[in-house]
Design an enzyme around this catalytic site. Structure first.
Site, PDB file in Angstrom:
ATOM      1  N   HIS A  80      10.190  83.402 -27.664  1.00  0.00           N
ATOM      2  CA  HIS A  80       9.766  84.555 -26.869  1.00  0.00           C
ATOM      3  C   HIS A  80       8.596  84.201 -25.949  1.00  0.00           C
ATOM      4  O   HIS A  80       8.541  84.634 -24.800  1.00  0.00           O
ATOM      5  CB  HIS A  80       9.383  85.718 -27.792  1.00  0.00           C
ATOM      6  CG  HIS A  80      10.509  86.214 -28.643  1.00  0.00           C
ATOM      7  ND1 HIS A  80      10.343  87.159 -29.636  1.00  0.00           N
ATOM      8  CD2 HIS A  80      11.828  85.890 -28.652  1.00  0.00           C
ATOM      9  CE1 HIS A  80      11.504  87.392 -30.213  1.00  0.00           C
ATOM     10  NE2 HIS A  80      12.415  86.629 -29.644  1.00  0.00           N
ATOM     11  N   HIS A 122      18.400  90.730 -25.032  1.00  0.00           N
ATOM     12  CA  HIS A 122      17.518  89.907 -25.868  1.00  0.00           C
ATOM     13  C   HIS A 122      18.118  88.524 -26.098  1.00  0.00           C
ATOM     14  O   HIS A 122      17.381  87.526 -26.184  1.00  0.00           O
ATOM     15  CB  HIS A 122      17.237  90.580 -27.214  1.00  0.00           C
ATOM     16  CG  HIS A 122      16.212  89.846 -28.016  1.00  0.00           C
ATOM     17  ND1 HIS A 122      14.855  90.009 -27.816  1.00  0.00           N
ATOM     18  CD2 HIS A 122      16.334  88.891 -28.980  1.00  0.00           C
ATOM     19  CE1 HIS A 122      14.194  89.209 -28.638  1.00  0.00           C
ATOM     20  NE2 HIS A 122      15.068  88.513 -29.361  1.00  0.00           N
ATOM     21  N   ASP A 136      16.290  84.952 -25.327  1.00  0.00           N
ATOM     22  CA  ASP A 136      16.237  83.771 -26.204  1.00  0.00           C
ATOM     23  C   ASP A 136      16.756  82.527 -25.486  1.00  0.00           C
ATOM     24  O   ASP A 136      16.195  81.433 -25.625  1.00  0.00           O
ATOM     25  CB  ASP A 136      17.070  84.015 -27.468  1.00  0.00           C
ATOM     26  CG  ASP A 136      16.374  84.941 -28.459  1.00  0.00           C
ATOM     27  OD1 ASP A 136      15.157  85.128 -28.338  1.00  0.00           O
ATOM     28  OD2 ASP A 136      17.061  85.469 -29.359  1.00  0.00           O
ATOM     29  N   HIS A 155      28.207  57.568 -32.797  1.00  0.00           N
ATOM     30  CA  HIS A 155      27.213  58.541 -33.244  1.00  0.00           C
ATOM     31  C   HIS A 155      26.523  59.137 -32.033  1.00  0.00           C
ATOM     32  O   HIS A 155      25.635  58.537 -31.447  1.00  0.00           O
ATOM     33  CB  HIS A 155      26.199  57.842 -34.165  1.00  0.00           C
ATOM     34  CG  HIS A 155      25.334  58.806 -34.942  1.00  0.00           C
ATOM     35  ND1 HIS A 155      24.073  59.152 -34.553  1.00  0.00           N
ATOM     36  CD2 HIS A 155      25.582  59.502 -36.078  1.00  0.00           C
ATOM     37  CE1 HIS A 155      23.556  60.009 -35.419  1.00  0.00           C
ATOM     38  NE2 HIS A 155      24.460  60.241 -36.354  1.00  0.00           N
ATOM     39  N   ILE A 186      21.598  58.378 -30.805  1.00  0.00           N
ATOM     40  CA  ILE A 186      20.522  58.564 -31.778  1.00  0.00           C
ATOM     41  C   ILE A 186      20.824  57.688 -32.988  1.00  0.00           C
ATOM     42  O   ILE A 186      21.962  57.650 -33.467  1.00  0.00           O
ATOM     43  CB  ILE A 186      20.418  60.036 -32.222  1.00  0.00           C
ATOM     44  CG1 ILE A 186      20.043  60.940 -31.042  1.00  0.00           C
ATOM     45  CG2 ILE A 186      19.400  60.202 -33.343  1.00  0.00           C
ATOM     46  CD1 ILE A 186      20.074  62.408 -31.380  1.00  0.00           C
ATOM     47  N   GLY A 193      20.072  58.901 -39.285  1.00  0.00           N
ATOM     48  CA  GLY A 193      18.973  58.995 -40.221  1.00  0.00           C
ATOM     49  C   GLY A 193      19.201  58.196 -41.492  1.00  0.00           C
ATOM     50  O   GLY A 193      18.269  57.628 -42.069  1.00  0.00           O
ATOM     51  N   VAL A 194      20.467  58.123 -41.950  1.00  0.00           N
ATOM     52  CA  VAL A 194      20.749  57.379 -43.176  1.00  0.00           C
ATOM     53  C   VAL A 194      20.455  55.890 -42.998  1.00  0.00           C
ATOM     54  O   VAL A 194      20.131  55.202 -43.971  1.00  0.00           O
ATOM     55  CB  VAL A 194      22.213  57.589 -43.631  1.00  0.00           C
ATOM     56  CG1 VAL A 194      22.421  59.004 -44.105  1.00  0.00           C
ATOM     57  CG2 VAL A 194      23.196  57.250 -42.522  1.00  0.00           C
ATOM     58  N   GLU A 222      18.087  53.450 -45.063  1.00  0.00           N
ATOM     59  CA  GLU A 222      18.506  52.117 -45.505  1.00  0.00           C
ATOM     60  C   GLU A 222      17.454  51.078 -45.123  1.00  0.00           C
ATOM     61  O   GLU A 222      17.171  50.146 -45.894  1.00  0.00           O
ATOM     62  CB  GLU A 222      19.852  51.767 -44.879  1.00  0.00           C
ATOM     63  CG  GLU A 222      20.340  50.351 -45.163  1.00  0.00           C
ATOM     64  CD  GLU A 222      20.666  50.082 -46.613  1.00  0.00           C
ATOM     65  OE1 GLU A 222      20.704  48.902 -47.000  1.00  0.00           O
ATOM     66  OE2 GLU A 222      20.874  51.055 -47.374  1.00  0.00           O
TER      67      GLU A 222
END
Length: 423
Positions: A53, A209, A213, A329, A335, A338-339, A343
């Site tokens: 907002h 609204h 947003d 990916h 990117i 994350g795994v 590792e």
């Protein structure tokens, strides 16, 4: 909450004055960590919830540089709209700055489908949003279209309040999402009835609204966009993903130019010196690492050990655009998974444990991971610094805390447990 002026090219930043050091978070999509019912920004351990907002207010007025000071983790909800924020800006006034901020003109249409949300952004000379809003049962289906300007923002969107459906309230309360919620700052829809302390401010207040947003979330690009957005059942998650796709299109000319203009040797050396820790006692090159770890390409997640002490190790992984996982990916928005960062922590912890044990012919097996957190994306060209500290070692079982950073910012962390076994 206080709005403060900022110099040209500063952007919008949130400052937590209630925390030590008054940490700041830039309003950029790279800093988005949650977007379930609202948009949350984070940097390190600092978080700001429900920023959309405030950001919509700045975007609506065309304000590109400001500091938002807060003494809590969320802006005041006020009446659930942007009305009070507009009053703050009207009271302070707006000043033009000499530096011009060029909008990004879309070069090709973008389409996004995520769950029930469908969004399509077409090139246009201005910025327009056409939106359809409805719940899963199709109740209170509304449509509204608007061309954005400071005038239309203030008159057509700023007063639209947040809303929810009655059957959602139990879930929201259980998950701590509406601790300050009431009919004073939200509209509740129950069956075909609208529960509110005042009449609806617009005939299509709900969809307006939603547009508010969208405007706030799209400002996380850091630059105005020229285009016409058609949105059906938008959500914060879809809004932010659209921003990422716009950013990908915006970077394409730069990436193409860089492909034919390799960086100078001086700039590469400066980057390495800035990102990588200097070698110290206990440092290992890749050949030494491969003598200790059984991993090989493409699953060897350590390029160099820069520092090795009794209970601490610091290692380096250079993230190349040629990493095989980038092919599948998020290929349009590469990117590092994350795994694989997890590792990397496990492999570096394994080196530390093997060195501590001073044994040969053994392998460190990854057993468990706890308190895993992924905080920021890791992209091609980044230098991943992996710091691991041994917290417990008993016999052949060890525990360690690992933290991955890029340019000094934490991107992931975890507690890992592993065991030594004969190879």
């Amino acid at each position: 909450m206080t709005f403060l002026p900022a110099p040209p090219n500063f952007g919008i930043r949130f400052r937590r004055v209630d925390l030590e050091g008054k940490p700041e978070i830039e309003a950029r999509v790279e800093n988005v960590v949650e977007n379930n019912r609202s948009t949350t920004l984070a940097k390190g351990n600092t978080r700001i919830h429900t920023v959309e907002h405030v950001l919509a207010t700045f975007a609506g007025y065309g304000i590109s540089n400001a500091v938002v000071e807060l003494d809590a983790n969320e802006p005041p909800i006020a009446d659930g709209s942007a009305r009070e924020y507009c009053k703050m800006i009207q009271a302070a006034g707006i000043v033009s700055q000499d530096e011009r901020r060029e909008p990004f003109a879309l070069t090709a249409p973008l389409e996004l489908e995520m769950g029930e949300t469908l969004m399509t952004l077409f090139p246009d000379e201005g910025f327009k949003i056409s939106c359809t809003s409805a719940d899963k049962q199709g109740r209170f289906t509304q449509f509204y279209t608007v061309e954005l300007s400071p005038r239309t923002w203030e008159r057509e969107l700023a007063h639209a309040r947040t809303f929810c459906f009655y059957e959602e309230i139990e879930y929201l309360i259980k998950n701590g999402l509406i601790k300050g919620g009431s009919l004073e700052n939200a509209v509740v829809i129950r069956d075909d009835a609208v529960l509110t302390t005042e009449p609806l401010r617009y005939p299509e207040e709900f969809v307006r609204h939603k547009i508010l947003d969208i405007l706030g979330d799209l400002s996380l690009l850091g630059r105005p966009v020229l285009g016409h957005l058609y949105a059906i059942k938008p959500s914060h998650a879809a809004n932010c993903e659209l921003v990422r796709r716009i950013a990908t299109q915006m970077r394409k000319p730069l990436v193409a130019a860089q492909a034919f203009a390799p960086p100078s040797l001086e700039s590469m050396v400066a980057r390495w010196r800035a990102d990588e820790p200097p070698a110290q006692n206990g440092a290992m090159d890749i050949s030494t690492i491969m003598q200790m770890l059984p991993h090989r390409y493409p699953f060897l997640m350590v390029d160099r050990v820069a520092k090795l002490e009794d209970n601490h190790i610091c290692a380096v992984k250079n993230i190349s655009a040629n990493e095989p996982y980038f092919q599948g990916h998020f290929p349009g928005h590469p990117i590092m998974p994350g795994v694989l960062q997890l590792e990397a922590i496990a492999q570096v912890a394994g080196i530390l444990m093997l060195k501590r044990a001073e044994t040969s012919g053994q392998i460190a097996y990854f057993m468990a991971a706890e308190d895993v957190k992924w905080r920021k994306p890791v992209r091609p060209g980044d230098v991943l610094i992996i710091d691991v500290e041994m917290t417990k070692l008993r016999g052949k079982i060890g525990k360690a805390k690992g933290v991955c950073t890029v340019q000094g910012e934490v991107v992931s962390e975890a507690q890992v447990t592993f065991m030594l076994r004969e190879a």
